[in-house]
Motif scaffolding. Structure first.
Motif, short mmCIF file in Angstrom:
data_model
loop_
_atom_site.label_atom_id
_atom_site.label_comp_id
_atom_site.label_asym_id
_atom_site.label_seq_id
_atom_site.Cartn_x
_atom_site.Cartn_y
_atom_site.Cartn_z
N SER A 912 29.04 74.22 25.20
CA SER A 912 27.90 74.12 26.37
C SER A 912 27.69 72.56 26.93
O SER A 912 26.64 72.30 27.33
CB SER A 912 26.49 74.14 25.37
OG SER A 912 26.84 76.08 25.62
N LEU A 913 29.14 71.49 26.80
CA LEU A 913 28.57 70.39 26.78
C LEU A 913 28.55 70.48 28.71
O LEU A 913 29.56 71.08 28.97
CB LEU A 913 29.84 69.18 26.64
CG LEU A 913 29.81 67.88 26.51
CD1 LEU A 913 28.73 67.55 26.08
CD2 LEU A 913 31.33 67.16 26.24
N GLU A 914 28.25 69.19 29.14
CA GLU A 914 27.55 69.21 30.89
C GLU A 914 28.46 68.13 31.06
O GLU A 914 28.54 67.45 31.47
CB GLU A 914 27.08 69.66 31.17
CG GLU A 914 26.17 70.88 30.60
CD GLU A 914 25.45 72.00 31.92
OE1 GLU A 914 24.16 70.98 32.07
OE2 GLU A 914 25.02 73.05 31.87
N ASP A 915 27.43 67.09 30.52
CA ASP A 915 27.55 65.58 30.76
C ASP A 915 28.46 64.77 29.55
O ASP A 915 27.71 64.87 28.62
CB ASP A 915 27.05 64.74 31.56
CG ASP A 915 25.96 65.27 32.40
OD1 ASP A 915 26.41 65.78 33.78
OD2 ASP A 915 25.10 66.40 32.41
N ALA A 926 42.42 58.58 21.98
CA ALA A 926 42.64 59.81 23.52
C ALA A 926 41.83 59.79 22.88
O ALA A 926 40.52 60.32 21.99
CB ALA A 926 43.66 60.61 23.13
N ILE A 927 40.19 61.08 24.32
CA ILE A 927 39.35 61.59 23.88
C ILE A 927 39.83 63.14 23.19
O ILE A 927 38.95 63.06 22.53
CB ILE A 927 38.35 62.00 25.29
CG1 ILE A 927 38.80 60.43 25.87
CG2 ILE A 927 37.53 62.09 25.40
CD1 ILE A 927 37.94 60.16 27.70
N TRP A 928 40.99 63.91 23.50
CA TRP A 928 40.54 65.32 23.25
C TRP A 928 42.08 64.85 22.90
O TRP A 928 43.15 64.79 22.86
CB TRP A 928 40.55 66.03 24.95
CG TRP A 928 39.09 66.38 25.11
CD1 TRP A 928 38.05 67.06 24.69
CD2 TRP A 928 38.96 65.17 26.09
NE1 TRP A 928 37.33 66.80 25.77
CE2 TRP A 928 37.37 65.93 26.74
CE3 TRP A 928 39.69 65.01 27.76
CZ2 TRP A 928 36.87 65.42 27.36
CZ3 TRP A 928 39.03 64.31 28.57
CH2 TRP A 928 37.75 64.12 28.32
N HIS A 929 41.72 66.24 21.38
CA HIS A 929 43.49 66.64 21.01
C HIS A 929 43.85 67.52 22.05
O HIS A 929 43.15 68.21 22.58
CB HIS A 929 42.12 68.03 19.69
CG HIS A 929 44.07 67.63 18.66
ND1 HIS A 929 45.41 68.14 18.93
CD2 HIS A 929 44.28 66.66 17.40
CE1 HIS A 929 46.03 68.54 18.01
NE2 HIS A 929 45.52 67.49 17.15
N GLU A 935 38.14 76.77 25.94
CA GLU A 935 36.63 77.16 26.04
C GLU A 935 35.55 75.54 25.91
O GLU A 935 34.69 75.92 25.21
CB GLU A 935 36.27 78.58 25.17
CG GLU A 935 36.77 79.53 25.86
CD GLU A 935 38.08 80.31 25.38
OE1 GLU A 935 38.59 78.89 24.50
OE2 GLU A 935 39.08 81.14 26.15
N SER A 936 36.68 74.82 24.65
CA SER A 936 35.56 74.05 24.41
C SER A 936 35.27 73.57 24.96
O SER A 936 33.88 72.98 25.48
CB SER A 936 36.78 72.90 23.48
OG SER A 936 37.27 73.74 21.89
N TRP A 937 35.46 73.38 26.86
CA TRP A 937 35.22 72.36 26.89
C TRP A 937 34.64 73.14 28.90
O TRP A 937 34.73 72.25 29.97
CB TRP A 937 35.77 70.88 27.44
CG TRP A 937 36.45 70.19 26.37
CD1 TRP A 937 37.55 70.32 25.28
CD2 TRP A 937 35.58 69.55 25.80
NE1 TRP A 937 37.67 69.92 24.42
CE2 TRP A 937 36.12 69.66 24.08
CE3 TRP A 937 34.44 68.89 25.75
CZ2 TRP A 937 36.15 68.63 23.41
CZ3 TRP A 937 33.73 67.90 24.71
CH2 TRP A 937 34.33 67.74 23.76
N LYS A 961 43.71 72.81 32.01
CA LYS A 961 43.41 74.57 31.64
C LYS A 961 41.59 74.60 31.53
O LYS A 961 41.04 75.40 32.36
CB LYS A 961 44.00 75.58 31.55
CG LYS A 961 43.86 76.83 32.61
CD LYS A 961 44.83 77.81 31.95
CE LYS A 961 44.14 79.37 31.65
NZ LYS A 961 45.09 80.65 31.27
N GLY A 962 41.36 73.82 30.75
CA GLY A 962 40.12 74.03 30.14
C GLY A 962 38.69 73.49 30.80
O GLY A 962 37.13 74.27 30.94
#
Length: 1460
Positions: A912-915, A926-929, A935-937, A961-962
């Motif tokens: 549900s992260l929006e900002d 790195a920010i993301w794995h 669905e994570s983002w 794609k996410g």
């Protein structure tokens, strides 16, 4: 020798004594100047810190900081640092008297900097540091079932088409009441905003039969974010008009007008502002077409049978299709006659009822008219309570109705049965309002920005919970019902109506009266209404006074409300008294007086039955002791009584039944415990303990020392409590339970507020010196109700949650939505140790800033190991909407290993992260794995990365794609990033099904290692077709912007800005020189600045069509070639392709309005440019373009017929501004630049003359010529005669100009009138002798300001007569002369003679100096002087005289150099 020197000095004393004394003063006042500077720096620092605190608070509330405030803070900091350096240097050097030069310099600097500090301190008094941006208009339709009205779609489309028509500026929508006009107007507003048809859309609803101009102005101002004070109607109109005029295009919608309405009186600039369009709705066609003059009208008719049935069925439910109901339902729909408001209301009233009820409803409808169907809905309401509430709402008029008002009136009228406490009454009111909404008899309030809303302690923090709305047709029905016996309600909206009503017998039997008389200026001596229970007086006349005997005949009155400013019985001090007859209202239960000035309110002491007392926003200084008699008072509302300074002791404690006390923005001077009970002593906080029924409390406490453990707050259910030594911003409408505490130690905090920690929703803590952990130290249960937590400037806090101190029975912060942390310098982690499942489960917004030691969100003790359990707990943050980390040096290791991991581990899921905003996270690589689930983002909309110095890339290919909702990306100052979208591992098998990324805005700044935005061509497999804006700034390693396949897909790109990058081409194509003509079809703005390596837009052939392009800016492009070159219909080009930056076809750049070129070596125009190319160009600015001879060739002059502003600066090769030689026939000349109003020519060394074409100059308003060294004169006398529109004329630094208006040989002198010239500046014209050397008569009827500066040869103004009737002052160099009847020739000549005499004195002084010797080095050895400090301050000796001589010598040499 000394006599000669003194004689010479005396001659020039009037010019030089003051400067000499000033120079000596720097030495004499050395110590005092530095001491004064140090003192000034300290004061400025204090002022800056105070202002910075206000700015920080406003920033935390989401407000926009005023630009001048930010500028002042920056300037103040610069001045402080500069002054501190001077002070530190002086202290380190300890400059002695022997170093006179250095002492002189530092003393002078100190005095100058003290002056700067004094000036900036004078500028530090701001009315406000911030402003709140008005929300983007959310136009919610009144009828929620509007989607069923498909027939309205065609009308909506026609209206939108009319709005797009430049020739139509006023549109009308008409139809009977309840047919859906307001709904349609809302849809128009919403669509106009969505389609960006206007810069601003504003709307005022329910103008009604008697327009309230003030209310209309406030509604429009609210949308604009414009705040009104105590201005009158005319001033408000002027402010609104100015605000709307600032918008290039604006749509004003006025709903439900009944008669001709003066738009000018409201402040709507219709007719004056060409970009202002107006949409009106009315029940009468003639009101629109005849009285308002609408150009096109649209008739909204009743719904057809099919649509009426569809709407009815949708509202009533599918049960209408039952065999026994369908025939009845069809007949009912017919009786509603296609009126949407009737259909919806009846359908809701009958939903779920039996067949018998349906049949009875049908019979009633057949016997009455269509409006009676609404009365049928009223009759179907169950219970008298809800019916009485409905009628009360009808009395309160159209527009929004305050729930707070309904509660206070309902209490006074005893409207609510079987309830006693305020909380029960509130719940009952909410229930009844829901019943009315479900019946469509009440509506949700329109969403709009409201100013000055009182605390929302009763009805939550959302506007929609605080207001309801009644449709005007429903309101008419409610009033019609209320006018019948036994209700006998009367609403009077005209002053004449009041006089007529008093003569009627039924007026005496009225039980409720609402006076809403805009033109009411006088009340009768008494109102004879013995049965009256409710009286509402709403007038906008601040001078309307209430006679003392007015209430004599109202013995049964229960509710009295003066809703607007009233002038109660004027006194000599201009304050007022409540009418004495008010004391006879023994049955009065609710008294509301708003925004009035009152001196003595002692009369209220006799109102023993009073339960609700409201003096909101009144100017009242003290409460009377007589209030102690109000022992049945339940509500005391003193909101915004900022003048209230005295509440006598025992007054509050005597109000034993009080349940609601509001002192917000009001009284804060609580008395200390233990003082006597004298007249001047104020109430103490301990008096609150005597209020055993108190449930809601809003107070501000300035002195934390007044808090004691004896205070009891545990029974409070709604509260806003602020404890702070200084006045701070408090958002009283954010939450119903808010606690803000500053500078209170932990023991006191726990003693006073420990019970509130279990229920608080909004908690703000600052300056807590002795707390280490928030959870467990302040609340062991985990803050189960907390939604917003803000902690700042608490250096002792190490963790927010430390589970090693104990495990709560429930989750920690289970419903927390917003966590804001700042200035916690000892914090190691937000959470320490494992936390229970569900903790932070609703977190939406996380802000971390200025926490120097913070390393991670969650940290484990060493003995916990790395089993990953804590990471699983982070997975519970599935409702997070905004993650922001500012100013923290964070790390990405959540456990104890030294192996770096991504900031978000694969086990962290934030769907549900929006900002997401990350600032100054130096250890993030790195920010993301790479293995994150898609669905994570999936809801991430905005990403903001700032100063993450080790971050290498942003979007790995396998998680791209996410990002299904990503719209806005901003990346700033991340020095290690090489790619934005890393597509290294992409192949068609992996991403053939990737959805289009919805990215709209991409901003990249100061990325020193960025090599590519897309590291490889995505080959059409990844689409960015929604991208509308791209900004790339200071990326030196970036060679190109787009791969060709990405560029082809950017069909919505509108804004493209590339600045100071290493870009060689905008679009790269590795597959050859493909001809492109359709790139970026929607582009409206293109900016290319500082691209030294740019070779072209595209390696192949690119034909720039861009029909929507409005702005084109190109700076500092050194490649030689042509900017614009036209090709013919066959694609023929008469020069090599690579030399032309833009290839254009016929009718190119039809909408281009702004063209700015700077530092380019290219020619601008090449070709004839047939058709309408460049036909809308309004502003042309050219600077430092050294390869053009003519700015505008003759072939372009006829095309630029919309050019308004021309600026040409520092173009060394320009010989002509306009090419005139081929303009031969008159017809061709007539069309030459007819709209040019401003021309600015600067530093054009080869320019020898201005064009002689009259048409170019006749519309000029402003003409500035600077640094054009070869100009002899500005214009000829024949051209000067055409400058009839000129308002400003400035000629500067043109060394060869001898006169401004030159004489054409063979012509006789004639009169020249500069009819509109207001300002004339002649600056640094060393050859100028006069304005004009002919004997022409010059008249300047509008001239107000004349400046002649550094024009040493100018002896007089002109040979002829000059007339300047409006000039009051004339500035000649540093001389300012009052123009008191003298002509300009006399003034200028007298000052010229003074300068000549002064120069003679200087020459004489120079000769004296030569006799005495060379003084060039005199005084430089002053550092070695051995004069004692005590001797230095003796009488002015020869040494001082020599210093004066030396200074005068320098002055003379400077003048000689300047003249040379």
């Amino acid at each position: 020798m000394a006599d000669i020197v003194i004689s010479v000095v005396a001659k020039v004393a009037e010019y030089l004594v003051a400067p000499i004394g000033r120079q000596l003063g720097y030495l004499y006042n050395y110590r005092s100047n530095l001491d004064k500077l140090e003192e000034q720096v300290e004061k400025l620092g204090d002022a800056r810190r105070r202002l910075q605190r206000d700015v920080d608070e406003a920033d935390r509330q989401g407000d926009e900081i005023e630009p001048d405030v930010n500028k002042w803070l920056t300037s103040a900091e610069g001045i402080i640092q500069k002054a501190k350096k001077l002070i530190e240097d002086e202290k380190a050097a300890n400059t002695s008297w022997f170093n006179l030069k250095l002492r002189h310099q530092r003393s002078r600097q100190a005095e100058m900097q003290s002056g700067d500090i004094g000036k900036i301190q004078e500028e530090s008094k701001f009315d406000g540091v911030s402003y709140r941006l008005p929300p983007r208009g959310i136009w919610s339709p009144r009828l929620r079932d509007c989607k069923a009205l498909e027939s309205r779609a065609s009308i909506l489309n026609e209206i939108m088409e009319a709005l797009r028509n430049d020739d139509i500026r006023m549109i009308g929508v008409w139809g009977m009441g309840g047919v859906g006009k307001t709904t349609l107007a809302n849809q128009v507003a919403k669509k106009a905003e969505e389609d960006n048809l206007f810069d601003k859309v504003v709307m005022a609803l329910s103008i009604s039969q008697i327009p309230n101009v003030t209310k209309i102005q406030e509604e429009i101002a609210g949308i604009l974010g414009l705040k009104f004070g105590q201005e009158g109607e005319l001033i408000r109109a002027d402010l609104l008009c100015k605000s709307l005029n600032k918008k290039k295009t604006v749509l004003v919608i006025l709903d439900d007008i009944w008669e001709e309405l003066s738009l000018e009186k409201i402040g709507i600039p219709y007719g004056v502002h060409k970009g202002c369009k107006v949409l009106l709705t009315s029940r009468e066609h003639c009101v629109l077409s005849r009285e308002m003059g609408t150009q096109k009208n649209f008739h909204v008719q009743h719904l057809c049978g099919e649509e009426a049935w569809s709407l009815f069925k949708k509202t009533a439910g599918d049960s209408v299709e039952k065999l026994e109901l369908r025939p009845i339902a069809i007949e009912i729909v017919k009786e509603c006659e296609g009126l949407p408001v009737a259909i919806v209301t009846i359908a809701k009233a009958l939903k779920g009822e039996t067949v018998a009820v349906w049949k009875n409803a049908l019979e009633e409808l057949k016997s009455k008219n269509v409006y009676s169907c609404l009365e049928l809905s009223y009759n179907h309401l169950k219970g008298d309570e809800v019916k009485r509430l409905f009628l009360l709402c009808g009395m309160l008029g159209y527009g929004d109705i305050s729930m707070d008002q309904l509660l206070k009136y309902g209490m006074g009228l005893d409207l609510f049965e079987h309830v006693s406490s305020l909380e029960q009454i509130r719940n009952k009111l909410v229930t009844l309002v829901k019943i009315l909404k479900d019946s469509s008899l009440l509506l949700d309030a329109e969403d709009r920005y409201r100013l000055g809303v009182a605390p929302a302690v009763f009805f939550g923090h959302n506007d929609e919970d605080k207001y309801v709305r009644m449709h005007d047709v429903v309101g008419d029905v409610a009033r019609a019902i209320a006018a019948k016996d036994p209700h006998r309600f009367v609403v009077i909206e005209e002053a004449l109506g009041l006089e007529e009503w008093q003569r009627k017998e039924e007026f005496r039997n009225c039980s409720r009266i609402s006076l809403k008389c805009k033109d009411l200026h006088k009340l009768p001596e008494r109102l004879v209404c013995p049965k009256l229970e409710f009286f509402l007086l709403n007038s906008d006349d601040p001078f309307l006074s209430v006679p003392n005997t007015f209430f004599d005949e109202m013995g049964l009155l229960k509710v009295l409300d003066f809703s607007q400013k009233m002038g109660f019985t004027p006194l000599p001090s201009s304050l007022g008294l409540l009418p004495s007859s008010l004391g006879f209202l023994s049955n009065l239960r609710t008294l509301c007086v708003r925004a009035s000035t009152l001196q003595d309110i002692a009369v209220i002491g006799g109102l023993k039955k009073l339960q609700v007392l409201c003096f909101a926003s009144c100017k009242i200084e003290r409460l009377p002791k007589e209030m102690m008699q109000l022992t049945d008072l339940r509500v005391l509302d003193l909101w915004d009584c900022s003048h209230l300074k005295v509440i006598p002791q025992n007054v509050i404690s005597s109000l034993s039944r009080l349940e609601h006390l509001c002192l917000a923005k009001s009284f804060s001077e609580w008395g200390a415990e233990g003082f006597g009970s004298g007249e001047s002593n104020n109430a103490c906080l301990s008096e609150l303990n005597n209020l055993s029924y108190l449930k809601t409390l809003c107070i501000e406490i300035r002195d934390p020392n007044l808090l004691s453990k004896d205070l009891v707050f545990e029974k409070l259910t709604r509260y806003v409590i602020s404890v702070s030594p200084a006045e701070q911003y408090v958002d009283y409408n954010r939450y119903a339970r808010m606690l803000k505490v500053h500078g209170v130690n932990k023991p006191c905090l726990m003693d006073c507020f420990s019970k509130l920690f279990k229920t608080v929703e909004d908690l703000i803590l600052s300056r807590l010196e002795d707390a280490k952990h928030v959870l467990y130290e302040l609340d062991t249960q985990g803050f189960l109700q907390l939604k917003h937590l803000r902690i700042f400037a608490c250096p002792g806090i190490q963790y927010i949650v430390d589970s090693t101190k104990g495990v709560p029975l429930h989750s920690a912060f289970p419903i927390l939505e917003d966590l804001d942390i700042g200035g916690l310098n000892d914090m190691d982690a937000v959470c320490y140790g494992p936390i229970p499942e569900g903790s932070f489960g609703k977190l939406r917004d996380l802000t971390v800033r200025n926490c120097e030691r913070l390393k991670s969100f969650i940290s484990l003790p060493m003995e916990q190991g790395r089993d990953g359990s804590v990471l699983l707990e982070m997975g519970s943050l599935d409702s997070t909407r905004d993650f922001s980390s500012t100013g923290a040096s964070a790390t990405q290791e959540l456990c104890t290993s030294d192996v770096p991991t991504p900031f978000f581990n694969e086990q962290v899921t934030l769907p549900s992260l929006e900002d997401l905003a990350m600032d100054n996270l130096d250890n993030v690589i790195a920010i993301w794995h790479s293995q994150l689930s898609l669905e994570s983002w999936c809801k991430l909309k905005s990403l903001d990365l700032t100063r993450c110095s080790k971050l290498l890339n942003v979007f790995p290919s396998n998680i791209l794609k996410g990002f299904q909702s990503l719209e806005d990306v901003k990346i700033y100052g991340c020095d290690s990033i090489e790619e934005i979208f890393y597509l290294g591992g992409v192949n068609s098998k992996e991403i053939h099904d990737i959805a289009t990324i919805p990215l709209r805005i991409l901003r990249l700044k100061r990325l020193n290692s960025l090599k590519s935005i897309w590291n490889k061509d995505p080959q059409g497999l990844v689409s960015f077709q929604n991208l509308q804006s791209l900004e790339v700034v200071k990326c030196p390693c970036l060679k190109y912007i787009f791969p060709i396949t990405v560029a082809k897909g950017l069909v919505q790109l509108k804004f493209l800005e590339i600045k100071y990058c290493g870009v060689e081409e905008i679009v790269a194509n590795e597959n050859g020189d493909e001809v492109m003509s359709s790139l970026f079809p929607e582009l409206t703005s293109l900016t290319l600045k500082g691209l030294d390596k740019l070779k072209g837009f595209y390696r192949g052939t690119h034909i720039a069509r861009w029909p929507h392009l409005k702005n084109l800016i190109m700076w500092e492009r050194d490649q030689v070639g042509t900017l614009f070159q036209e090709i013919d219909s066959d694609g023929y080009i008469d020069s090599p392709i690579q030399q032309s930056f833009f290839l254009l076809e016929k009718d190119a750049f039809l909408n281009l309005e702004l063209l700015i070129l700077k530092g380019s070596k290219m020619k601008i125009w090449q070709g004839q440019f047939s058709g309408e190319s460049f036909c809308k160009l309004g502003v042309l600015k050219i600077k430092m373009c050294h390869n053009i001879l003519v700015v505008i060739p003759c072939s372009m002059l006829p095309k630029l017929h919309n050019l308004k502003e021309l600026c040409v600066s520092k173009c060394n090769s320009v010989k002509e501004v306009f090419q005139m030689k081929e303009l031969v026939n008159q017809e061709y000349q007539v069309e030459t630049l007819p709209r040019l109003t401003k021309m600015f020519l600067e530093y054009l060394p080869l320019l020898t003359y201005l064009p002689g074409l009259v048409q170019i100059f006749e519309n000029l308003h402003s003409l500035t010529v600077r640094g054009c060294g070869n100009l002899i004169y500005l214009v000829t006398s024949s051209i000067a005669k055409t400058l009839v529109q000129l308002k400003e004329l400035a000629i500067q630094q043109c060394r060869s100009v001898k006169e401004i208006v030159g004489h054409e040989g063979g012509e006789e002198p004639y009169d020249i009138v500069f009819s509109k010239l207001q300002r004339l500046r002649l600056v640094n014209l060393r050859s100028l002798k006069c304005f004009c050397s002919t004997r022409s008569i010059f008249t300047f009827p509008s001239l107000e300001q004349l400046e002649v500066i550094r024009c040493p040869r100018m002896e007089f103004f002109c040979e002829g007569v000059s007339s300047t009737p409006r000039v009051k002052k004339v500035q000649i160099d540093y001389h300012v002369k009052e123009h008191l009847g003298c002509d300009l020739n006399t003034i200028i000549h007298n000052i010229f003679l003074q300068k000549v005499m002064f120069e003679k004195h200087l020459e004489a002084l120079g000769a004296t100096i030569q006799l005495h010797g060379d003084w060039e080095d005199f005084g430089e050895s002053g550092d070695d002087d051995n004069d004692d400090d005590d001797d230095y301050d003796e009488d002015f000796d020869n040494k001082d005289v020599m210093r004066m001589i030396r200074m005068m010598d320098r002055e003379m040499r400077m003048r000689d150099r300047w003249r040379e």
